[in-house]
Design a protein around this motif. Sequence first.
Motif, PDB file in Angstrom:
ATOM      1  N   SER A  18     -14.655  -3.791  -7.810  1.00  0.00           N
ATOM      2  CA  SER A  18     -14.119  -2.462  -7.561  1.00  0.00           C
ATOM      3  C   SER A  18     -12.601  -2.463  -7.718  1.00  0.00           C
ATOM      4  N   TYR A  19     -12.064  -1.277  -8.015  1.00  0.00           N
ATOM      5  CA  TYR A  19     -10.621  -1.116  -8.147  1.00  0.00           C
ATOM      6  C   TYR A  19      -9.972  -1.227  -6.776  1.00  0.00           C
ATOM      7  N   HIS A  20      -8.918  -1.986  -6.695  1.00  0.00           N
ATOM      8  CA  HIS A  20      -8.186  -2.142  -5.440  1.00  0.00           C
ATOM      9  C   HIS A  20      -6.814  -1.499  -5.572  1.00  0.00           C
ATOM     10  N   SER A  21      -6.518  -0.608  -4.677  1.00  0.00           N
ATOM     11  CA  SER A  21      -5.232   0.089  -4.639  1.00  0.00           C
ATOM     12  C   SER A  21      -4.391  -0.473  -3.497  1.00  0.00           C
ATOM     13  N   LEU A  22      -3.140  -0.027  -3.422  1.00  0.00           N
ATOM     14  CA  LEU A  22      -2.305  -0.413  -2.280  1.00  0.00           C
ATOM     15  C   LEU A  22      -2.950   0.047  -0.976  1.00  0.00           C
ATOM     16  N   LYS A  23      -3.522   1.235  -0.993  1.00  0.00           N
ATOM     17  CA  LYS A  23      -4.177   1.738   0.225  1.00  0.00           C
ATOM     18  C   LYS A  23      -5.321   0.825   0.647  1.00  0.00           C
ATOM     19  N   SER A  24      -6.124   0.392  -0.310  1.00  0.00           N
ATOM     20  CA  SER A  24      -7.245  -0.486   0.050  1.00  0.00           C
ATOM     21  C   SER A  24      -6.755  -1.871   0.466  1.00  0.00           C
ATOM     22  N   LEU A  25      -5.662  -2.354  -0.142  1.00  0.00           N
ATOM     23  CA  LEU A  25      -5.096  -3.640   0.273  1.00  0.00           C
ATOM     24  C   LEU A  25      -4.594  -3.562   1.707  1.00  0.00           C
ATOM     25  N   PHE A  26      -3.881  -2.512   2.036  1.00  0.00           N
ATOM     26  CA  PHE A  26      -3.375  -2.358   3.401  1.00  0.00           C
ATOM     27  C   PHE A  26      -4.538  -2.293   4.395  1.00  0.00           C
ATOM     28  N   ALA A  27      -5.590  -1.576   4.039  1.00  0.00           N
ATOM     29  CA  ALA A  27      -6.768  -1.515   4.910  1.00  0.00           C
ATOM     30  C   ALA A  27      -7.387  -2.899   5.053  1.00  0.00           C
ATOM     31  N   GLN A  28      -7.488  -3.643   3.963  1.00  0.00           N
ATOM     32  CA  GLN A  28      -8.058  -4.999   3.993  1.00  0.00           C
ATOM     33  C   GLN A  28      -7.234  -5.915   4.895  1.00  0.00           C
ATOM     34  N   LEU A  29      -5.930  -5.699   4.904  1.00  0.00           N
ATOM     35  CA  LEU A  29      -5.034  -6.516   5.727  1.00  0.00           C
ATOM     36  C   LEU A  29      -4.957  -6.019   7.179  1.00  0.00           C
ATOM     37  N   GLY A  30      -5.678  -4.940   7.479  1.00  0.00           N
ATOM     38  CA  GLY A  30      -5.680  -4.410   8.840  1.00  0.00           C
ATOM     39  C   GLY A  30      -4.437  -3.614   9.174  1.00  0.00           C
ATOM     40  N   LEU A  31      -3.780  -3.072   8.151  1.00  0.00           N
ATOM     41  CA  LEU A  31      -2.563  -2.292   8.353  1.00  0.00           C
ATOM     42  C   LEU A  31      -2.853  -0.812   8.127  1.00  0.00           C
ATOM     43  N   GLU A  32      -2.028   0.031   8.745  1.00  0.00           N
ATOM     44  CA  GLU A  32      -2.125   1.464   8.492  1.00  0.00           C
ATOM     45  C   GLU A  32      -1.965   1.684   6.989  1.00  0.00           C
ATOM     46  N   ASN A  33      -2.806   2.546   6.408  1.00  0.00           N
ATOM     47  CA  ASN A  33      -2.761   2.661   4.956  1.00  0.00           C
ATOM     48  C   ASN A  33      -2.484   4.066   4.424  1.00  0.00           C
ATOM     49  N   SER A  34      -1.833   4.879   5.232  1.00  0.00           N
ATOM     50  CA  SER A  34      -1.400   6.187   4.716  1.00  0.00           C
ATOM     51  C   SER A  34      -0.188   5.960   3.806  1.00  0.00           C
ATOM     52  N   ASP A  35       0.080   6.918   2.927  1.00  0.00           N
ATOM     53  CA  ASP A  35       1.237   6.806   2.035  1.00  0.00           C
ATOM     54  C   ASP A  35       2.525   6.609   2.830  1.00  0.00           C
ATOM     55  N   GLU A  36       2.645   7.338   3.933  1.00  0.00           N
ATOM     56  CA  GLU A  36       3.842   7.234   4.773  1.00  0.00           C
ATOM     57  C   GLU A  36       3.993   5.829   5.366  1.00  0.00           C
ATOM     58  N   HIS A  37       2.917   5.271   5.893  1.00  0.00           N
ATOM     59  CA  HIS A  37       2.985   3.936   6.481  1.00  0.00           C
ATOM     60  C   HIS A  37       3.265   2.869   5.422  1.00  0.00           C
ATOM     61  N   ILE A  38       2.664   3.017   4.254  1.00  0.00           N
ATOM     62  CA  ILE A  38       2.909   2.052   3.185  1.00  0.00           C
ATOM     63  C   ILE A  38       4.375   2.097   2.770  1.00  0.00           C
ATOM     64  N   SER A  39       4.920   3.289   2.576  1.00  0.00           N
ATOM     65  CA  SER A  39       6.336   3.429   2.212  1.00  0.00           C
ATOM     66  C   SER A  39       7.246   2.835   3.271  1.00  0.00           C
ATOM     67  N   ARG A  40       6.946   3.112   4.526  1.00  0.00           N
ATOM     68  CA  ARG A  40       7.757   2.581   5.625  1.00  0.00           C
ATOM     69  C   ARG A  40       7.677   1.049   5.663  1.00  0.00           C
ATOM     70  N   PHE A  41       6.472   0.502   5.487  1.00  0.00           N
ATOM     71  CA  PHE A  41       6.289  -0.949   5.479  1.00  0.00           C
ATOM     72  C   PHE A  41       7.151  -1.576   4.382  1.00  0.00           C
ATOM     73  N   ILE A  42       7.093  -1.009   3.185  1.00  0.00           N
ATOM     74  CA  ILE A  42       7.856  -1.543   2.053  1.00  0.00           C
ATOM     75  C   ILE A  42       9.357  -1.434   2.322  1.00  0.00           C
ATOM     76  N   ASP A  43       9.794  -0.306   2.835  1.00  0.00           N
ATOM     77  CA  ASP A  43      11.224  -0.112   3.113  1.00  0.00           C
ATOM     78  C   ASP A  43      11.753  -1.059   4.179  1.00  0.00           C
ATOM     79  N   HIS A  44      10.921  -1.407   5.160  1.00  0.00           N
ATOM     80  CA  HIS A  44      11.375  -2.222   6.292  1.00  0.00           C
ATOM     81  C   HIS A  44      11.096  -3.716   6.141  1.00  0.00           C
ATOM     82  N   ASN A  45      10.452  -4.112   5.060  1.00  0.00           N
ATOM     83  CA  ASN A  45      10.069  -5.522   4.922  1.00  0.00           C
ATOM     84  C   ASN A  45      10.475  -6.106   3.577  1.00  0.00           C
ATOM     85  N   LYS A  46      11.655  -5.771   3.111  1.00  0.00           N
ATOM     86  CA  LYS A  46      12.135  -6.322   1.842  1.00  0.00           C
ATOM     87  C   LYS A  46      12.267  -7.836   1.946  1.00  0.00           C
TER      88      LYS A  46
END
Length: 75
Positions: free
Chosen positions: A4-32
Amino acid sequence: MDTSYHSLKSLFAQLGLENSDEHISRFIDHNKLQNHILLKDAPFWNEGQKHFIEESLKEDADWSEVIDELDALLR
């Protein structure tokens, strides 16, 4: 094998992280990451997350492409 196709949203869910667009953006911005730090060695992963990333990349699993995408976004 999971084909199956894996997106950033599905990766975040697989990792047990919040996977909304807002949470993904915040995660990326705060974890360079500095370029010398491997994604699997990032200080923000727990052991399970680190293991999943490490094994997925090692086995060139279906998740590898989206893991590489996340790695690039964190640079």
